[in-house]
Motif scaffolding. Structure first.
Motif, PDB file in Angstrom:
ATOM      1  N   VAL A  60      15.460  -4.854   0.380  1.00  0.00           N
ATOM      2  CA  VAL A  60      14.875  -4.880   1.717  1.00  0.00           C
ATOM      3  C   VAL A  60      13.379  -4.583   1.642  1.00  0.00           C
ATOM      4  O   VAL A  60      12.932  -3.796   0.809  1.00  0.00           O
ATOM      5  CB  VAL A  60      15.583  -3.852   2.642  1.00  0.00           C
ATOM      6  N   GLY A  61      12.608  -5.229   2.534  1.00  0.00           N
ATOM      7  CA  GLY A  61      11.179  -4.959   2.647  1.00  0.00           C
ATOM      8  C   GLY A  61      10.803  -4.809   4.106  1.00  0.00           C
ATOM      9  O   GLY A  61      11.289  -5.559   4.960  1.00  0.00           O
ATOM     10  N   LEU A  62       9.940  -3.830   4.404  1.00  0.00           N
ATOM     11  CA  LEU A  62       9.510  -3.553   5.776  1.00  0.00           C
ATOM     12  C   LEU A  62       8.009  -3.742   5.903  1.00  0.00           C
ATOM     13  O   LEU A  62       7.235  -3.169   5.133  1.00  0.00           O
ATOM     14  CB  LEU A  62       9.878  -2.120   6.172  1.00  0.00           C
ATOM     15  N   VAL A  63       7.599  -4.544   6.894  1.00  0.00           N
ATOM     16  CA  VAL A  63       6.193  -4.637   7.291  1.00  0.00           C
ATOM     17  C   VAL A  63       6.043  -3.800   8.557  1.00  0.00           C
ATOM     18  O   VAL A  63       6.515  -4.188   9.623  1.00  0.00           O
ATOM     19  CB  VAL A  63       5.775  -6.093   7.568  1.00  0.00           C
ATOM     20  N   PRO A  64       5.406  -2.632   8.475  1.00  0.00           N
ATOM     21  CA  PRO A  64       5.356  -1.713   9.623  1.00  0.00           C
ATOM     22  C   PRO A  64       4.332  -2.161  10.665  1.00  0.00           C
ATOM     23  O   PRO A  64       3.529  -3.070  10.430  1.00  0.00           O
ATOM     24  CB  PRO A  64       4.942  -0.386   8.986  1.00  0.00           C
ATOM     25  N   GLN A  65       4.351  -1.477  11.819  1.00  0.00           N
ATOM     26  CA  GLN A  65       3.362  -1.758  12.867  1.00  0.00           C
ATOM     27  C   GLN A  65       1.948  -1.490  12.387  1.00  0.00           C
ATOM     28  O   GLN A  65       1.009  -2.165  12.803  1.00  0.00           O
ATOM     29  CB  GLN A  65       3.641  -0.885  14.093  1.00  0.00           C
ATOM     30  N   GLU A  66       1.787  -0.493  11.536  1.00  0.00           N
ATOM     31  CA  GLU A  66       0.464  -0.124  11.033  1.00  0.00           C
ATOM     32  C   GLU A  66       0.299  -0.661   9.620  1.00  0.00           C
ATOM     33  O   GLU A  66       0.729  -0.035   8.649  1.00  0.00           O
ATOM     34  CB  GLU A  66       0.287   1.403  11.039  1.00  0.00           C
ATOM     35  N   PRO A  67      -0.308  -1.845   9.441  1.00  0.00           N
ATOM     36  CA  PRO A  67      -0.391  -2.458   8.110  1.00  0.00           C
ATOM     37  C   PRO A  67      -1.161  -1.631   7.102  1.00  0.00           C
ATOM     38  O   PRO A  67      -0.934  -1.754   5.901  1.00  0.00           O
ATOM     39  CB  PRO A  67      -1.090  -3.799   8.393  1.00  0.00           C
ATOM     40  N   ARG A  68      -2.063  -0.769   7.586  1.00  0.00           N
ATOM     41  CA  ARG A  68      -2.846   0.037   6.641  1.00  0.00           C
ATOM     42  C   ARG A  68      -1.958   0.957   5.816  1.00  0.00           C
ATOM     43  O   ARG A  68      -2.368   1.436   4.753  1.00  0.00           O
ATOM     44  CB  ARG A  68      -3.891   0.855   7.396  1.00  0.00           C
ATOM     45  N   ASP A  69      -0.724   1.226   6.280  1.00  0.00           N
ATOM     46  CA  ASP A  69       0.200   2.065   5.513  1.00  0.00           C
ATOM     47  C   ASP A  69       0.565   1.418   4.172  1.00  0.00           C
ATOM     48  O   ASP A  69       1.011   2.114   3.262  1.00  0.00           O
ATOM     49  CB  ASP A  69       1.482   2.314   6.315  1.00  0.00           C
TER      50      ASP A  69
END
Length: 536
Positions: free
Chosen positions: A363-372
């Motif tokens: 699984v891979g997650l692209v969060p709301q805050e891409p800078r993370d």
């Protein structure tokens, strides 16, 4: 109220000027909408109004910008704070206190507003933006959309003459976006506030604009005019305008109401036709399963008895108002939250009991805050690190970036990208590992329509290859375009789960523009209508 006189902005080492030849006026008491493709300098133009450019961001400003008679070259941002209120793309970068009520009061304290006036304005703003129930909440516990409303509220309490807003509805659900836009209209019409805002989700805001400024491309001179005139020629435009172009309506409609008045003949042409049926998901293997899941943040329930399964090759859109639990569900699927009750399995493993390196294979997650996800100094270095971590062939990540962002150079620093461009880079980093389950939290935030179309094609290709995709989104147009199923959450519970056409059409809040215009016919998107008419 705002005057640009032959304004240009350039940064050391940049191939092109960020802005060039800006010469225009924003009158007092008008809502002025700034539009254009990603990366053309909209945020830079907004920054020149507040003095952030060049005093904070650096660069070279030529020409002159005046706000209420003050020259932003000689007045630093703090010397404009009583006149200009600014809300940027990233609400987190805006906050200086811990709780909602303190944040609303902070700007007034800095300006020396009397305590009695401060109290009254805080209460007014809590009511205006629907934040009364969150007044004592720590900002760290709020959803992205709730933070966006707090950021807007913290600016409104100071009663500035000019409001500068960068993507103000990008993280808001449709109902919350309408509330914010209603507040902005009230400020413009009742108090004479001048509002300058940049927004990619034009379907939400263009009908309210008094004037539109179009930035056609990097360094190009702006085109300024009436919203109807600009939308007739703009390369970025909402679905209702695209529908009007297909149908030959002139001038193009800016709202669903205007389009419905013109749509009778189009409905007649479409009556004998039927929209294409989405290709059924052939695979039966579950990429993820959630059973009886309940999650709490401190003592606040975030998810309650959630049941959800996602098959390989299926695209599921999670929708619902801000704070409904969408992001919490995605983070639980990657092991970031511990369930209070219930079971979560991803690709046959339990996320909380699986090492991060092993979990990346599932699984891979692209969060709301891409800078993370971004830590390197250049786009090229980010791509090289992503290729190494995913054990992918060199150039894999760079090819994905080029597909989403054709004009971004290798030596660009991620912090110099717009919010939408950073999000696209983070997406490419995650896609490099080609995880069987891809989770995307507000993936179109900050993307223009062209970038969104490229994203849709990439995600469709991945789903066709058997990848499962779960999108947490407020973008009803994206859900209509891409999702096989829509799951609606409310107060942490699943309240609807079914085929996209059935769920979104039955919900006025989540129906796309085309569905509203052509109801009761079952059309959802402009491409559906275009393809049907061309094939007739």
């Amino acid at each position: 109220m705002i005057r640009f006189e032959n304004v240009s902005v350039s940064y050391d080492g940049a191939e092109h000027a960020a802005l060039s030849g800006i010469d225009l006026t924003v009158p007092e008491g008008e809502l002025c909408l700034l539009v254009g493709p990603s990366g053309v300098g909209k945020s830079t133009l907004l920054g020149t109004v507040s003095g952030l450019v060049p005093h904070f961001t650096g660069g070279t400003l030529r020409g002159r910008v005046t706000v209420a008679g003050r020259d932003t070259r000689t007045h630093r941002p703090r010397e404009l704070a009583d006149v200009v209120g600014t809300v940027g793309q990233d609400p987190l970068a805006h906050f200086v206190t811990d709780t909602v009520e303190d944040e609303l009061a902070y700007g007034m304290e800095s300006l020396g507003v009397p305590p009695a006036t401060m109290r009254r304005r805080v209460e007014e703003t809590l009511d205006l933006l629907g934040l009364a129930g969150l007044r004592d909440r720590p900002i760290a516990t709020l959803s992205g959309g709730q933070r966006q409303r707090v950021a807007i509220g913290s600016v409104l309490t100071a009663h500035p003459k000019v409001l500068v807003l960068d993507e103000p509805t990008s993280a808001l659900d449709p109902a919350a976006a309408e509330e914010v836009l209603a507040v902005l209209q009230r400020l413009v019409h009742d108090l004479g506030t001048t509002v300058l805002l940049a927004e990619h989700r034009l379907e939400r805001v263009v009908q309210y604009a008094d004037q539109v400024i179009l930035l056609p491309g990097p360094g190009a001179a702006p085109v300024v005019g009436d919203p109807t005139e600009i939308m007739a020629v703009s390369p970025v435009h909402p679905p209702v305008v695209a529908l009007g172009r297909i149908a030959g309506w002139s001038p193009p409609p800016l709202s669903v109401r205007d389009a419905r008045r013109k749509a009778a003949s189009l409905r007649e042409r479409l009556a004998p036709l039927t929209p294409p049926v989405p290709k059924a998901v052939a695979m039966t293997k579950d990429a993820a399963s959630v059973t009886g899941l309940s999650v709490r943040h401190d003592r606040v329930p975030a998810l309650r008895d959630v049941e959800l399964s996602v098959r390989a090759g299926e695209t599921v859109a999670l929708m619902g108002r801000n704070g409904a639990g969408k992001s919490t569900l995605l983070r639980t699927l990657v092991g970031m939250h511990v369930p209070d009750r219930g079971a979560v399995r991803v690709g046959g493993v339990e996320p909380r009991r699986t090492s991060p390196r092993e979990l990346l294979r599932h699984v891979g997650l692209v969060p709301q805050e891409p800078r993370d996800l971004l830590y390197a100094d250049t786009v090229a270095a980010e791509c090289a690190a992503a290729d190494h971590d995913a054990q992918a062939a060199p150039g894999t990540c760079r090819a994905l970036v080029s597909g989403l962002l054709p004009d971004v150079a290798d030596d660009t620093h991620p912090r110099d990208l717009s919010e939408g461009q950073r999000l696209a880079l983070a997406l490419a980093v995650v896609l490099t590992a080609r995880p069987p389950l891809l989770l995307l939290d507000e993936p179109t935030r900050g993307l223009d329509y062209a970038a969104k179309a490229r994203l849709v094609e990439i995600l469709r290709g991945l789903a066709g290859q058997g990848h499962a995709i779960v999108l947490a989104t407020h973008d009803v147009e994206l859900a209509a375009e891409l999702a096989h199923r829509v799951v609606i959450l409310a107060e942490g519970e699943v309240v609807a789960d079914g085929p996209t056409a059935e769920v979104v059409v039955s919900s006025p809040a989540f129906a796309p523009q085309v569905a509203k215009v052509l109801a009761p016919q079952p059309w959802l998107t402009v491409p559906q209508v275009r393809d049907a008419l061309e094939g007739a």
